[in-house]
Write an enzyme that holds these catalytic residues in place. Sequence first.
Site, short mmCIF file in Angstrom:
data_model
loop_
_atom_site.label_atom_id
_atom_site.label_comp_id
_atom_site.label_asym_id
_atom_site.label_seq_id
_atom_site.Cartn_x
_atom_site.Cartn_y
_atom_site.Cartn_z
N GLY A 21 0.82 -1.21 0.00
CA GLY A 21 0.00 0.00 0.00
C GLY A 21 0.86 1.26 0.00
O GLY A 21 0.53 2.26 -0.64
N SER A 33 -3.75 -3.17 -0.61
CA SER A 33 -2.62 -3.93 -0.08
C SER A 33 -3.10 -5.34 0.29
O SER A 33 -4.21 -5.50 0.80
CB SER A 33 -2.09 -3.21 1.16
N ALA A 34 -2.23 -6.33 0.04
CA ALA A 34 -2.65 -7.72 0.24
C ALA A 34 -2.80 -8.11 1.71
O ALA A 34 -3.72 -8.86 2.08
CB ALA A 34 -1.65 -8.66 -0.43
N CYS A 64 2.36 1.27 12.22
CA CYS A 64 3.25 1.11 11.08
C CYS A 64 4.74 1.06 11.42
O CYS A 64 5.51 0.52 10.68
CB CYS A 64 2.94 2.14 10.01
#
Length: 372
Positions: free
Chosen positions: A77, A194-195, A319
């Site tokens: 992402g 995003s995966a 994050c």
Amino acid sequence: MNFLEKNKKIVYVDYNATAPIRPEAKGAMMDVLGNPGNPSSVHSMGRQAKNVIERARSQISEFIGARKENVIFTSGGTEADILALKGSSSLSILISSIEHDAVLEAVPKARRIMVSQSGVLDLEHLKVLLKEAPKPTLISVMWANNETGVIQPIEAVTNLASDFDALVHVDAVQALGKLPINFLNSGIDMLSISAHKIGGPTGVGALIIRDDLNLKPIIVGGGQERGRRSGTENLAGIAGFGAAAEACSKQEDANEKIVHLRDYFEKTILAKVPRAKIIAHKEKRLGNTSAVFMPGLTAETQVMAFDLAGIAVSAGAACSSGKVRQSHVLKAMNLPDELINNTIRISFGWQNSEEDVNRLIEAWLRIYQDSN
Ligand code: PLP
């Protein structure tokens, strides 16, 4: 003992940070890991690798109502956001003040659109900024916020954008799998996904872009992804992403079950501790997310106390580890310091059960009582 066995007893309610890998994704990845084929090679192993990528491209485009040609695979992402913002040739960029750091850091000089006290984009402010901004303008607004779950008025943003001939980028990293997305009908020009938030692997994502959009690559080289993102493709990652998207699309009832668990958690806490608060309680939110204020205890201390109780939660965005700072999202909402400092994020997902929520509630109440 492997990672999963070691952590079996932990209640994982941090899905917005990352989700457990789905068996379908793991299977698809294992299947291609032994394949030495480079998708750019013309021999049969190369062609097989290419087919794996094109299959995943189909799975993802079907999931989000896009065409295969719209999908550019990236390393996640973050890269998708950066490609959208740095690759566009707009003269000015407007971003919301609650964007993910990937957006905030990519364009530090971008003007920021304000949000309300409940974390919803201020459309009037956007209109003012659009009038002042040099053209062409790019607007970047996330579909749903990772910390509060608040869903943004994307349709109103695209309508306003078309009045001003502006482009729209939407970070849909948290929305994917949790809200229905139809890219082609959305009026959005670029969309980041995003995966690992939907049960695929980390390190793979995509920027979905309108067919005729001019985008300058930020990673150049061998010309993969039709010249928009060079570098030998992350074959296993992409295969896992495709399989996760397909699995997610077949699990329509999962979100209903998750909302039920989240609401049960919130109702119980609020009934037992009237001083507790759910941030943006009245707004349209992702059904899995709860930003919950506990009086008397900072978010960092709460996260540690929950960890000792075998429960994985987050102090806002997750994050980068060890960062202790106030959430820029809650700050942009102009909340009092006490709310900003004492709020944690709980994000549920498809593997959670009622038993998990009962353990979470029990721990929450115990941690609260011990500190008050
Ligand atoms: N955008 C949002 C809203 C996110 O929540 C995240 C990850 O937490 C990202 C972007 C970054 O995605 P990735 O971890 O795939 O780089």
